[in-house]
Scaffold this motif. Structure first.
Motif, mmCIF file in Angstrom:
data_model
loop_
_atom_site.group_PDB
_atom_site.id
_atom_site.type_symbol
_atom_site.label_atom_id
_atom_site.label_comp_id
_atom_site.label_asym_id
_atom_site.label_seq_id
_atom_site.Cartn_x
_atom_site.Cartn_y
_atom_site.Cartn_z
ATOM 1 N N VAL A 116 1.461 -1.104 -0.100
ATOM 2 C CA VAL A 116 -0.082 0.149 0.229
ATOM 3 C C VAL A 116 0.654 1.114 0.239
ATOM 4 C CG1 VAL A 116 -1.725 1.309 1.251
ATOM 5 C CG2 VAL A 116 -2.347 -0.760 1.127
ATOM 6 N N ALA A 117 2.025 1.679 0.800
ATOM 7 C CA ALA A 117 2.921 2.122 0.897
ATOM 8 C C ALA A 117 3.651 2.589 -0.842
ATOM 9 C CB ALA A 117 4.421 1.863 1.855
ATOM 10 N N PHE A 118 3.602 1.850 -1.482
ATOM 11 C CA PHE A 118 4.116 2.056 -2.485
ATOM 12 C C PHE A 118 3.239 2.295 -3.394
ATOM 13 C CE2 PHE A 118 8.209 -0.949 -2.183
ATOM 14 C CZ PHE A 118 8.771 -0.659 -2.787
ATOM 15 N N TRP A 119 2.621 1.543 -3.734
ATOM 16 C CA TRP A 119 0.548 2.135 -4.163
ATOM 17 C C TRP A 119 0.610 3.742 -4.018
ATOM 18 C CZ3 TRP A 119 -4.832 0.100 -2.965
ATOM 19 C CH2 TRP A 119 -5.347 0.447 -4.635
ATOM 20 N N GLY A 120 0.833 4.765 -2.772
ATOM 21 C CA GLY A 120 0.754 5.085 -2.163
ATOM 22 C C GLY A 120 1.959 6.574 -2.749
ATOM 23 N N LEU A 121 2.679 5.832 -2.883
ATOM 24 C CA LEU A 121 3.690 7.148 -3.609
ATOM 25 C C LEU A 121 3.826 7.019 -5.081
ATOM 26 C CD1 LEU A 121 6.611 6.245 -1.276
ATOM 27 C CD2 LEU A 121 5.460 8.056 -1.016
ATOM 28 N N GLU A 122 3.296 5.923 -5.577
ATOM 29 C CA GLU A 122 3.501 6.052 -7.436
ATOM 30 C C GLU A 122 2.107 6.605 -7.730
ATOM 31 O OE1 GLU A 122 6.115 4.620 -8.831
ATOM 32 O OE2 GLU A 122 7.414 4.326 -7.462
ATOM 33 N N THR A 123 0.598 6.685 -7.626
ATOM 34 C CA THR A 123 0.255 7.235 -7.906
ATOM 35 C C THR A 123 -0.721 7.569 -6.855
ATOM 36 O OG1 THR A 123 -0.879 5.049 -8.246
ATOM 37 C CG2 THR A 123 -0.163 5.488 -10.261
ATOM 38 N N ASN A 124 -0.773 7.921 -5.343
ATOM 39 C CA ASN A 124 -1.452 8.418 -4.231
ATOM 40 C C ASN A 124 -2.010 7.593 -4.415
ATOM 41 O OD1 ASN A 124 -2.631 10.021 -2.548
ATOM 42 N ND2 ASN A 124 -3.447 11.508 -4.267
ATOM 43 N N TYR A 125 -2.657 6.198 -4.685
ATOM 44 C CA TYR A 125 -3.699 5.380 -4.538
ATOM 45 C C TYR A 125 -4.518 5.130 -5.538
ATOM 46 C CZ TYR A 125 -1.973 5.389 -0.044
ATOM 47 O OH TYR A 125 -2.166 5.612 1.219
ATOM 48 N N GLY A 126 -3.497 5.244 -6.935
ATOM 49 C CA GLY A 126 -4.486 5.918 -8.519
ATOM 50 C C GLY A 126 -5.163 6.686 -8.586
ATOM 51 N N GLY A 127 -4.979 7.808 -7.225
ATOM 52 C CA GLY A 127 -5.445 9.873 -7.936
ATOM 53 C C GLY A 127 -4.870 9.553 -9.061
ATOM 54 N N TYR A 128 -3.936 9.182 -9.985
ATOM 55 C CA TYR A 128 -3.025 10.286 -10.451
ATOM 56 C C TYR A 128 -2.575 8.629 -11.648
ATOM 57 C CZ TYR A 128 -1.302 13.310 -14.185
ATOM 58 O OH TYR A 128 -0.938 13.794 -14.888
ATOM 59 N N LEU A 129 -2.755 8.292 -12.965
ATOM 60 C CA LEU A 129 -2.278 7.132 -13.232
ATOM 61 C C LEU A 129 -1.394 7.856 -13.999
ATOM 62 C CD1 LEU A 129 -5.327 4.588 -13.795
ATOM 63 C CD2 LEU A 129 -3.154 5.218 -11.892
ATOM 64 N N GLY A 130 -1.519 9.109 -14.892
ATOM 65 C CA GLY A 130 -0.794 10.347 -15.670
ATOM 66 C C GLY A 130 -1.774 10.351 -16.911
ATOM 67 N N LYS A 131 -1.526 11.061 -17.945
ATOM 68 C CA LYS A 131 -3.055 11.344 -19.152
ATOM 69 C C LYS A 131 -1.425 11.468 -20.250
ATOM 70 C CE LYS A 131 -5.470 14.006 -16.417
ATOM 71 N NZ LYS A 131 -6.345 15.145 -16.462
ATOM 72 N N VAL A 132 -0.268 10.704 -20.432
ATOM 73 C CA VAL A 132 -0.013 11.004 -21.538
ATOM 74 C C VAL A 132 0.196 9.424 -22.561
ATOM 75 C CG1 VAL A 132 2.389 11.481 -22.320
ATOM 76 C CG2 VAL A 132 2.145 12.529 -20.123
#
Length: 398
Positions: A116-132
């Motif tokens: 869950v910590a990795f998930w939080g740091l990578e994408t804020n728990y899926g809050g921002y997956l990127g748009k490029v």
């Protein structure tokens, strides 16, 4: 599909006017990427469909070359990432996915709080997956000379991923550097480590949280995570401590650290074990001290930044109920990149190998700083504090 046809497809979309030469270079490079994909076994119809749609992204090149004016300190890095809101949300997700996370613990040996910590740091728990658009981004970077070979390989991997998972091309979006999904895997990691966590027969790191969590667990397991061992811990150092003992390459047993007067942060004794640990002082001798174990190095194989790895460990601890890290005031002030470059140049001029003067404080720069600090009678923590920078400036004067 033969190369002439690829070039024909590419040339059909060339613009007219001053930008034509640059566009022609990009399209010629893209045709080469097509050849590479075909040689790797990617279906010709997919290659023919993708290549004409690719566009160079100037914003991606700008980000790849960006040189921030300031170097973010560890306290500032931590304050931006291990927030109360992120801790609260992470605890909610630990509870929501608890049963599933326990199955991952049984299978891969990775405690839920770390995933869950990795998930939080990578994408804020899926809050921002990127748009490029991933294929545009990878093609842009593959056709740039700085890291072309790496990104050319990732471009082919992305096409293989589209084939294997039957992904719609519009799904393929992520970070500017080509990382995708909740866990921000590069296409090569997606192909090699991603697994089907929800049992639907497909692996979708964008839409399936269970796929993402299971894939993160498989990745960490494959990188060498040691079950039953934590990442590290905050410690307290005795007065008069020899700070030159710090550094990731200077591991000693917990028993030896205890003999040197190092204690747990609360003052209690360290376990009398032969477990190897390295001492880190990410904000210098005035900041917090940490002993880190082998699993810390595993985290750094996911992301080679010490600050990132410390943030993962500290967020995981917070998710498990640990209190916030208390930092002395005044540590979050950023350093100018030009200060670091000047320091590296001065160290190199003194015969202390700080590496390339690039404004990045890596292991060679820290070692050179420690050597200089020892010579000057300063706390040899390898940190460019004001006293060290002033001393270097004086030595650099003609």
């Amino acid at each position: 599909m033969a190369r002439p046809l690829l070039l024909l497809l590419a040339a059909a979309l060339l613009p007219a006017g001053p930008a034509a030469a640059t566009a022609a270079g990009f399209r010629d490079c893209v045709a080469g990427l097509g050849d590479r994909a075909l040689a790797a076994g990617v279906d010709g119809e997919l290659v023919a469909r993708v290549l004409p749609s690719l566009s160079p992204l100037e914003r991606v090149l700008a980000l790849d070359r960006s040189q921030p004016e300031f170097v973010q300190t560890f306290p500032a890095y931590l304050e931006a990432r291990v927030t109360d809101a992120r801790v609260e949300r992470g605890r909610e997700l630990l509870e929501r996915h608890g049963a599933f996370l326990e199955t991952l613990l049984d299978r891969y040996g990775i405690p839920p709080r770390y995933l869950v910590a990795f998930w939080g740091l990578e994408t804020n728990y899926g809050g921002y997956l990127g748009k490029v658009p991933t294929l545009d981004s990878l093609a842009t970077l593959a056709c740039d000379e700085r890291r072309s070979e790496f990104f050319a390989g990732e471009f082919v991997n992305a096409l293989q991923l589209v084939e294997r998972e039957q992904l719609p091309l519009e799904r393929l979006v992520g970070s500017w550097a080509g990382a995708v999904g909740h866990t921000q895997f590069m296409p090569s990691s997606y192909l090699r480590y991603a697994v089907d966590g929800d049992g639907d027969g497909r692996i979708d790191l964008w839409r399936s949280e269970h796929d993402a969590l299971a894939s993160g667990a498989n990745f960490l397991h494959s990188l060498g995570w040691e079950p039953g061992l934590r990442w590290g811990r905050q410690v307290a150092l005795p007065g008069g401590f020899a700070y030159e003992q710090a550094g990731l390459g200077k591991a000693r047993s917990l028993r030896a650290w205890a003999a040197a007067g190092v204690t747990r942060a609360d003052g209690e004794s360290l376990p009398a074990l032969e477990l190897e640990a390295a001492l880190l002082l990410p904000a210098g001798h005035r900041g917090p001290a940490f002993l880190v174990y082998d699993n810390f190095r595993v985290v750094m194989r996911w992301n080679a930044s010490q600050s990132y790895a410390l943030a993962v460990g500290l967020l995981a601890d917070r998710l498990a109920g640990a209190p916030p890290l208390r930092l002395p005031p005044g540590l979050a002030k950023p350093l100018r990149k030009t200060q670091i470059v000047d320091a590296q140049e001065a160290l190199n001029a003194l015969g202390l190998d700080a590496g390339t003067a690039d404004g990045i404080i890596g292991s060679r720069t820290r070692a050179a700083l420690r050597a200089f600090q020892l010579e000057q009678g300063l706390p040899a923590d390898g940190y460019p504090d004001p006293a060290t920078l002033t001393a270097l400036e004086r030595r650099a004067l003609p």
